[in-house]
Design an enzyme around this catalytic site. Sequence first.
Site, PDB file in Angstrom:
ATOM      1  N   HIS A 189       0.868  -1.178   0.000  1.00  0.00           N
ATOM      2  CA  HIS A 189       0.000   0.000   0.000  1.00  0.00           C
ATOM      3  C   HIS A 189       0.902   1.225   0.000  1.00  0.00           C
ATOM      4  O   HIS A 189       1.725   1.389   0.892  1.00  0.00           O
ATOM      5  CB  HIS A 189      -0.918   0.008   1.226  1.00  0.00           C
ATOM      6  CG  HIS A 189      -1.872   1.150   1.197  1.00  0.00           C
ATOM      7  ND1 HIS A 189      -3.151   1.042   0.700  1.00  0.00           N
ATOM      8  CD2 HIS A 189      -1.713   2.451   1.540  1.00  0.00           C
ATOM      9  CE1 HIS A 189      -3.748   2.212   0.762  1.00  0.00           C
ATOM     10  NE2 HIS A 189      -2.891   3.088   1.269  1.00  0.00           N
ATOM     11  N   CYS A 190       0.740   2.071  -1.012  1.00  0.00           N
ATOM     12  CA  CYS A 190       1.627   3.228  -1.150  1.00  0.00           C
ATOM     13  C   CYS A 190       0.927   4.491  -0.644  1.00  0.00           C
ATOM     14  O   CYS A 190      -0.038   4.948  -1.251  1.00  0.00           O
ATOM     15  CB  CYS A 190       2.044   3.401  -2.607  1.00  0.00           C
ATOM     16  SG  CYS A 190       3.142   4.801  -2.822  1.00  0.00           S
ATOM     17  N   PRO A 191       1.393   5.082   0.467  1.00  0.00           N
ATOM     18  CA  PRO A 191       0.745   6.307   0.963  1.00  0.00           C
ATOM     19  C   PRO A 191       0.937   7.496   0.021  1.00  0.00           C
ATOM     20  O   PRO A 191       0.099   8.390  -0.019  1.00  0.00           O
ATOM     21  CB  PRO A 191       1.445   6.561   2.305  1.00  0.00           C
ATOM     22  CG  PRO A 191       2.697   5.775   2.275  1.00  0.00           C
ATOM     23  CD  PRO A 191       2.494   4.648   1.328  1.00  0.00           C
ATOM     24  N   ASN A 194      -1.813   7.092  -2.228  1.00  0.00           N
ATOM     25  CA  ASN A 194      -3.077   6.870  -1.512  1.00  0.00           C
ATOM     26  C   ASN A 194      -3.849   5.726  -2.176  1.00  0.00           C
ATOM     27  O   ASN A 194      -5.060   5.778  -2.342  1.00  0.00           O
ATOM     28  CB  ASN A 194      -3.926   8.152  -1.503  1.00  0.00           C
ATOM     29  CG  ASN A 194      -5.081   8.063  -0.531  1.00  0.00           C
ATOM     30  OD1 ASN A 194      -5.005   7.335   0.453  1.00  0.00           O
ATOM     31  ND2 ASN A 194      -6.162   8.769  -0.820  1.00  0.00           N
ATOM     32  N   ASN A 195      -3.106   4.700  -2.557  1.00  0.00           N
ATOM     33  CA  ASN A 195      -3.695   3.574  -3.283  1.00  0.00           C
ATOM     34  C   ASN A 195      -2.809   2.340  -3.080  1.00  0.00           C
ATOM     35  O   ASN A 195      -1.624   2.461  -2.775  1.00  0.00           O
ATOM     36  CB  ASN A 195      -3.738   3.927  -4.786  1.00  0.00           C
ATOM     37  CG  ASN A 195      -4.710   3.074  -5.552  1.00  0.00           C
ATOM     38  OD1 ASN A 195      -5.420   2.250  -4.983  1.00  0.00           O
ATOM     39  ND2 ASN A 195      -4.746   3.257  -6.865  1.00  0.00           N
TER      40      ASN A 195
END
Length: 362
Positions: A189-191, A194-195
């Site tokens: 999950h890549c902050p 945001n996805n």
Amino acid sequence: MRMGSSWRWQISRAMRLALRWCRLCRLQRGGNKVRLSGRLSELWKYSKLLLKSLYYNSLSNSDTMLDCVFEPVYWIVDNVTRWFGLVFVCLVILLTTSVVVVIYLFVLPTILSTYPVHWVVWHLCYGHWLLVMVVFHYYKATTTAPGHPPKDKTQIPSVSICKKCINPKPPRTHHCSICNMCVLKMDHHCPWLNNCVGHFNQRYFFSFCLYMTLGCLYCSFSSKEMFLEAYSVIETYYQTPTPDYTLRETTAQKSVIYLWVLTSSVSVALGGLTLWHTILICRGETSVERHINRKETRRLREKGKVFRNPYHHGNMNNWKILLGVEKRSHWLTRVLLPSSHLPHGDGVMWDCTFTRRDPMAI
Ligand SMILES: [Zn+2]
Ligand SMILES: [Zn+2]
């Protein structure tokens, strides 16, 4: 004589009776004690069983216990990441815009006025190509759903059941606790997006990392001379008498220093991440699978066996599968130019044969 013996007999009888009574009383008290301790031990065992029935099952182990202990920490991290996702995306847009503005206002005019024509053309073409690629891939990576297991189909190949979604999990699918759903070929999950990075947006994510690193390197190298000049000038700010610079000049000097420091730092950090993902793609693994496969390799080695990754089709084939290259022209149209083609496969069914050496031969 008879009277005396009868009296003595009466006394000895009374004493015998008293002794027997005492013995009986003592025995009864002991029995009560035994019964009481037995009852207490039964209650203790029952309470323990009741308590264990609330959390214990045959799969409980030290990992489960640790997970339970750290559950509040995970909860906080997940929620903070979820809430700050939008802030991180705004930060990426803001910083990228600021870099582009500084380039257009201060670096590009210097290049146009001092460089020979062929270098000006190269800078204009290369710089704008990188800008288009960064913007396109960032937009696609944030807005494209990573892919989720179909809920209506019951006949999907599943390797396990998700404990959170209570749904079958196809191969390479993992649950994202931040998105709170299962993701096909989940990488992480890549902050900053945001996805989640999964089957349908992994190519966009990797291309964004690569082009952003190249873009930052380009900005860093292009502004190096200006940075060194501005840095030496800034030191004179604190001399007396203060040098007489115009507002435009001081703004340009400070902006170029900001540009160089930011782009150089991002080049190093993002370059490291891009390199890590390059290695993973060469090995045919996702970030999640890297940990799983490492454990599995160790486990099988102890048994004298060798682990083979079923999704590794060879270095070049892994790249072709990820980038969707099916013929030679695709290296230009699908890799070097913006392209929104769909990835190879549906993310549910996976070709994991070892016999297909060249699944997408060109
Ligand atoms: Zn799930
Ligand atoms: Zn996620």
